[in-house]
Design a protein around this motif. Sequence first.
Motif: not given
Lengths: 483, 95
Positions: A174-187
Amino acid sequence: MSNLIQGKTGEWEIVIGLEVHAQVIAKSKLFSGSATTFGSDANTQVSLVDAAMPGMLPVINEYCIEQAVRTGLGLGAKINLTSVFERKNYFYADLPQGYQISQQEIPIVGEGEIEIELPDGTSRNIGIERLHMEQDAGKSIHDKHPTRSYIDLNRSGNCLMEIVSKPDMRSADEAMAYVAKLRAIVRALETCDGNMDEGSMRCDVNVSVRKIGDELGTRREVKNVNSIRSVGQAVDYEARDQIRMIEAGEKVTQQTMLFNADDSTTRPMRSKEDAHDYRYFPDPDLLPLVISQQYVDAINENLPELPDAKKHRFMQEYGMKLYDASIIAGDKPRAEYFERVAKGRDPKLSVTWVTTELMGALNKLALSIDKSPVSSEQLGELIDLISDNTISGRIAKDVFAEMLDTGKSASNIVEEKGLKQVTDTGALETLVDEVIAENPDVVANYQSGKDKLFGFFVGQVMKKTQGKANPAIVNELLKKKIG
Amino acid sequence: MSIDKETVAKIAKLARIKVEDNELEKLSVELSETMSWIEQLSEVDTDGVEPLTSVVDMDLYKRADEVTDGGIRDKIVANSPESAEGFFVVNKIVE
């Protein structure tokens, strides 16, 4: 509940909260006009403000405010029309001011929520606690001299967004998926490039453990976690270590840990705890930041399509599965590549060629899609050749392999190698007749009811044409001849 | 409000100011006096009064996102006790 960890004394639940520092994409710094380019020569992007020379005053970059608001909106969060900059006081060699200008009491962005996708195909919502703007510190380099540290202030004063999650995550995945999603959003928003290698995105991971139903345990904060994989490793190591300590009768104390990427372990930072007495107070050099609702609305109206919206649209418009859709929509260059290929072409073929063939090949070559040897235009041309029956799907795979190797266009390769599909019914009929004549036993078997043998005849015709026969025509001819 | 010797020692440490043990008592008295002088302000009834953040009626001044500064490395490191290759050089920071 697969997220629980079995200890000696029963099952444990992990509780994770993340603080992500994301560097804002802007030409100049938060409070000065120096450049923010990564990798320039030491101290060439430093103004007298960034070096904290006496009498220098901070003047805020309006674009950084816009970027922070945009990111807040992308996180579905509340925007605070008034926020306050404060000084966070501490001494460190790469912090010339002796304080960091940050936001404490009233950040620019309040609570929000994002959706994460997990490897088992499910999704969950994770709460955002807040987002605030702050200055980055300079960089200390320890390996240039045995007894001295070298300080480069180029990064000093860059605008960071610190995005704090709620303690909503329960596993490393979940922590990894959260960072991945956050990164996708800011990108997608183009507010941060999300480049973890260059430190544009950095994570602090807060981990505690508890028995189900208990109060939150004491947390430890792991700093220096600079890849999504490391986030997962830090969570796993901390959870195991904390459970081991508690079960051995030791107490977990609130502590700051450093992650070591070489062996995926954590160790306590040496600095004393009173280093965390930051004595925040409102920065007297800066008035409160006041923005209007109209300003926020104008930014909101021009938000680009976000990864989740894109994911749902891809599923609907192109019939993608959730997994494919989240992979393609979660990465901006990938989504753009896909949409260029899919435009005006068969959705099913486009999805298969991008998600299976192209992504598979790029994974093997360890290349990101923007470095793909086959451009979207070239892949599109290949799909066109399949769609208009110039080549078969099977031949297309060989052509694609050649395109990857040589960078040549599909039509060139088809032309050069004479791979055009044989659609001449007369020529194919002759071949079908040959195959039937050469295999009387198989024909007899087939006609006695062994339907599966049909594929054998198709295969034989293909063999005679080096795979170039149009399969639909061959099927039709065979059906007519042998029933 | 009284500031005891431990607090004096702690804030001195946080502010990186060297204070000898025999100075703590005197500073504790002085700071306590200063604090009680400031505390007179609490006699004023401020219920329902908006906090005043500035005495001038103006908004936070903002600048456009343009590169207008930097590129003065020699000036930046000129006053540092030690520098090399354009870096500031300090005692090793061990962590």
